[in-house]
Design a protein around this motif. Structure first.
Motif, short mmCIF file in Angstrom:
data_model
loop_
_atom_site.label_atom_id
_atom_site.label_comp_id
_atom_site.label_asym_id
_atom_site.label_seq_id
_atom_site.Cartn_x
_atom_site.Cartn_y
_atom_site.Cartn_z
N GLY A 217 2.71 -15.01 19.82
CA GLY A 217 1.89 -16.21 19.73
C GLY A 217 2.17 -17.02 18.48
O GLY A 217 2.24 -18.25 18.52
N LEU A 218 2.35 -16.34 17.35
CA LEU A 218 2.66 -17.05 16.10
C LEU A 218 4.05 -17.69 16.16
O LEU A 218 4.25 -18.82 15.71
N ARG A 219 5.01 -16.98 16.74
CA ARG A 219 6.35 -17.55 16.86
C ARG A 219 6.36 -18.76 17.79
O ARG A 219 7.19 -19.66 17.64
N GLY A 220 5.42 -18.77 18.74
CA GLY A 220 5.33 -19.90 19.65
C GLY A 220 4.90 -21.19 18.98
O GLY A 220 5.11 -22.28 19.53
N ILE A 221 4.30 -21.09 17.79
CA ILE A 221 3.91 -22.29 17.04
C ILE A 221 4.72 -22.42 15.75
O ILE A 221 4.31 -23.09 14.81
N ASP A 222 5.86 -21.71 15.72
CA ASP A 222 6.84 -21.82 14.62
C ASP A 222 6.35 -21.25 13.29
O ASP A 222 6.82 -21.66 12.23
N VAL A 223 5.41 -20.30 13.33
CA VAL A 223 5.12 -19.51 12.14
C VAL A 223 6.22 -18.46 12.04
O VAL A 223 6.52 -17.75 13.01
N GLU A 224 6.88 -18.37 10.89
CA GLU A 224 7.95 -17.38 10.71
C GLU A 224 7.35 -15.98 10.62
O GLU A 224 6.48 -15.73 9.77
N VAL A 225 7.79 -15.08 11.48
CA VAL A 225 7.34 -13.70 11.47
C VAL A 225 8.50 -12.83 11.01
O VAL A 225 9.54 -12.75 11.68
N VAL A 226 8.36 -12.21 9.83
CA VAL A 226 9.38 -11.33 9.28
C VAL A 226 8.97 -9.89 9.60
O VAL A 226 7.87 -9.46 9.24
N GLN A 227 9.84 -9.16 10.29
CA GLN A 227 9.50 -7.84 10.80
C GLN A 227 10.12 -6.75 9.93
O GLN A 227 11.33 -6.74 9.70
N ILE A 228 9.27 -5.82 9.49
CA ILE A 228 9.70 -4.70 8.66
C ILE A 228 9.36 -3.41 9.40
O ILE A 228 8.21 -3.20 9.80
N GLY A 229 10.35 -2.53 9.59
CA GLY A 229 10.05 -1.26 10.25
C GLY A 229 10.95 -1.01 11.43
O GLY A 229 12.17 -1.05 11.33
N LEU B 233 0.33 -11.09 19.21
CA LEU B 233 0.15 -11.79 17.94
C LEU B 233 1.50 -12.29 17.42
O LEU B 233 1.64 -13.46 17.03
N ILE B 234 2.49 -11.41 17.41
CA ILE B 234 3.83 -11.80 16.95
C ILE B 234 4.37 -12.95 17.80
O ILE B 234 4.85 -13.96 17.28
N ASP C 214 11.71 -4.79 26.02
CA ASP C 214 12.38 -3.75 25.23
C ASP C 214 11.95 -3.80 23.76
O ASP C 214 12.57 -3.16 22.90
N GLY C 215 10.90 -4.55 23.48
CA GLY C 215 10.33 -4.59 22.14
C GLY C 215 10.95 -5.66 21.25
O GLY C 215 12.05 -6.15 21.49
N PHE C 216 10.19 -6.04 20.20
CA PHE C 216 10.73 -6.90 19.15
C PHE C 216 11.49 -6.04 18.16
O PHE C 216 11.02 -4.98 17.75
N LYS C 217 12.67 -6.53 17.72
CA LYS C 217 13.56 -5.75 16.87
C LYS C 217 13.79 -6.48 15.54
O LYS C 217 14.11 -7.66 15.54
N VAL D 275 5.19 -8.57 8.99
CA VAL D 275 4.51 -7.57 9.80
C VAL D 275 5.28 -6.26 9.72
O VAL D 275 6.51 -6.24 9.80
N ILE D 276 4.54 -5.16 9.54
CA ILE D 276 5.12 -3.82 9.53
C ILE D 276 4.89 -3.22 10.90
O ILE D 276 3.75 -3.16 11.37
N THR D 277 5.96 -2.76 11.56
CA THR D 277 5.87 -2.33 12.95
C THR D 277 6.60 -1.01 13.19
O THR D 277 7.51 -0.63 12.45
N THR D 278 6.20 -0.33 14.27
CA THR D 278 6.90 0.85 14.79
C THR D 278 6.83 0.77 16.30
O THR D 278 6.32 -0.20 16.87
N GLU D 279 7.29 1.83 16.97
CA GLU D 279 7.19 1.89 18.43
C GLU D 279 5.74 1.98 18.90
O GLU D 279 5.46 1.77 20.08
N ASP D 280 4.82 2.26 17.98
CA ASP D 280 3.39 2.30 18.33
C ASP D 280 2.73 0.93 18.18
O ASP D 280 1.54 0.80 18.40
N THR D 281 3.50 -0.08 17.78
CA THR D 281 3.00 -1.46 17.72
C THR D 281 3.14 -2.04 19.11
O THR D 281 4.24 -2.23 19.60
#
Length: 544
Positions: free
Chosen positions: A397-409, A394-395, A447-450, A381-387
């Motif tokens: 919820g997916l992590r809650g079922i162990d889908v790996e979410v890789v964050q770029i941005g 979504l991020i 404080d947001g996802f980092k 997922v590509i993210t900024t402070e506007d995400t």
């Protein structure tokens, strides 16, 4: 009018630019017999005593005589502004998530209803020092209804990035709506505002100039002509005259399939979980399936939220049935007055599942069409402070079922909260009423996802910190964030900073030391950039 629950915008374009960091008949009437004097309004307020909100609901200083968007007459009856403020007070005390952190003040001390609403909020802060509630706002009901139904809004079709809010200011175009006046004039991502109607936008600190800029950036009506001067990425300037108008927002953009050493990668920019985006989003995922996509880069850098139901749908389309079956997407937790019953609907609180079918928004029910799904165990997922909001759901919820979410941005806005958009007397109010948690019970990311190379805490994700790149078009494989996502996907590591942190071009203007003329972030304080609208989930949930 239907009240629409929302998961804690943004979405009305309210600007915060400040010069300082800031007949009667003649027949006689009979005299009443033993009249009972009406007590003064002040006596109706007692600190710490909260009458039921229904006592004041729809008692309006100005009664609307028009119909709502569904064709039904508004329920207004004649009242006073004091009634409107008292309703806000009791409503907040009943439903506000942090109701016990509101200072109870006399409504008569506030001339305007909106001024009183502004103080019905917690004054506490998060661990990082940010305001605990930065999502408290209101907007005219007519505007809210129009955008939530159609995705249309009035303006120039420019979405802005606020790179510097103090002189020398930097307000740069992030995206342009395809059918807007700005697109027709050839404006593009990366163009930086230099002047507006002849006023120096970058450095002016004159009060009257700042007020004029404020009005010009957000015209109050269509057919307003405004002169802009922009500096392009190559240093040249472009002068345009734009006429404000109404245009539709495109929520699904730049969908493509990219061949890489790691396989076929689907890329799509998704800018809002709104009704008009459902069909193109479904079509995009079907395209990815047809073209044998095995990895996904979801660009939600400017996605401020939307329908929670759509967020649950997108979670299903990413993860598929095997991972989502009998798992919860999100559960709403209200204040301690409402541990088991949803105070907004009166129903028993139930988790929101991963929705696997298309929704008919007119009826508020599911169709028989099952959604396409990629069945992925990882998503970039590509993210900024506007995400924000539903994007963060979504991020989470997916992590809650162990889908790996890789964050770029960059770090997301931090909004695990929600509310129901509630109309009273022509204004739709948004006050935080619940917090969402995932299937594992986690929801504290205020404080947001980092994105970090070595995440340690639950609000930290594996990924790469990369600045937004305004020198390239979105969807361009050489654009900084997408390039970093592809590099990480193919190599398992983040690219070097020199390759990944390009930003908007530097200002040619001189720096100003004048403290006046500060511009506060003028992003949409509304359900699109700061909040999330969701449909009546109790109706949809019962069909699952």
């Amino acid at each position: 009018m239907k009240t629409v629950p929302l998961l804690a915008s943004t979405i009305l374009f309210t600007l915060f630019i400040s010069a300082c960091g800031g007949g009667g008949g003649s027949a006689p009437r009979p005299s009443p017999v033993n009249p009972t004097p009406k007590p003064p309004a002040e006596s109706r307020w007692t600190a710490g005593v909260f009458p039921d909100e229904s006592e004041f609901k729809d008692k309006c200083a100005v009664v609307r005589t028009t119909n709502d968007i569904d064709g039904n007459p508004y329920p207004d009856t004649l009242g006073t502004s004091f009634d409107e403020k008292m309703w806000l007070r009791s409503w907040s005390n009943n439903t506000y998530l942090w109701y016990d952190e509101i200072r109870d003040r006399n409504p008569d001390d506030f001339a305007r209803t909106l001024d009183y609403f502004d103080i019905l909020v917690t004054e506490q802060r998060t661990a990082s020092g940010a305001q605990k509630d930065n999502f408290h706002f209101a907007q005219p009901t007519e505007e809210f209804e129009s955008f939530s139904e159609t995705g249309s809004s009035s303006g120039y079709g420019i979405n802005w990035a606020f790179i510097s809010s103090t002189p020398p200011r930097n307000l740069t175009i992030s995206t342009i709506e395809a059918d807007s006046p700005s697109s027709e004039q050839g404006l593009q991502r990366g163009d930086r505002l230099i002047s507006i109607n002849g006023i120096d936008f970058v450095d002016s600190s004159v009060d009257s100039d700042v007020d004029a800029i404020n009005a010009a950036l957000r015209p109050s009506e269509d057919a307003v002509e405004t002169e802009f001067v922009f500096e392009r990425v190559d240093g040249s300037e472009i002068n345009v005259t734009l006429t404000s108008g109404t245009f539709s927002t495109s929520f699904v953009n730049n969908a493509k399939v990219i061949d890489t050493n790691a396989g076929r990668v689907g890329y799509v920019r998704f800018d809002g979980f709104q009704r008009p985006g459902q069909t193109p989003l479904i079509n995009t995922f079907q395209q990815f399936i047809d073209e044998n996509v095995t990895e996904l880069v979801l660009d939600i850098r400017y996605n401020g939220g939307g329908l929670v139901a759509m967020s649950a749908q997108l979670g299903y389309m990413i993860a598929g049935p095997n991972q989502t079956n009998n798992r919860n997407f999100e559960t709403f937790q209200f204040n301690d007055k409402h541990p088991t019953i949803d105070p907004l609907t009166g129903d028993v609180i139930r988790p929101v599942p991963f929705f696997d079918r298309e929704i008919d928004w007119e009826s508020g029910r599911f169709t028989n069409n099952t959604l396409p799904n990629l069945g992925l165990t990882r998503v970039y997922v590509i993210t900024t402070e506007d995400t924000c909001s539903a994007s963060e759901s979504l991020i989470n919820g997916l992590r809650g079922i162990d889908v790996e979410v890789v964050q770029i941005g960059g770090t997301t806005c931090g909004k695990p909260f929600g509310f129901q958009a509630t109309d009273n007397c022509g204004t739709t109010y948004f006050t935080i009423q619940f917090q969402g948690v995932n299937d594992k019970g986690f929801g504290e990311f205020s404080d947001g996802f980092k994105p970090l190379s070595n995440p340690q805490f639950d609000d930290e994700l594996p990924g790469c910190e990369v600045n937004d790149d305004f020198t390239k078009s979105l969807g361009d494989e050489n654009e900084g964030m997408l390039s970093a996502a592809l590099f990480k996907l193919n190599n398992g590591t983040c690219p070097t900073a020199t390759n990944a942190t390009t930003t908007a071009h530097a200002s040619k203007k001189s720096s100003s030391t004048n403290s006046k003329g500060d511009i506060f972030d003028t992003r949409y304080r509304s359900f699109l950039l700061e909040n999330s609208i969701y449909t009546e989930l109790e109706t949809l949930d019962s069909q699952q």
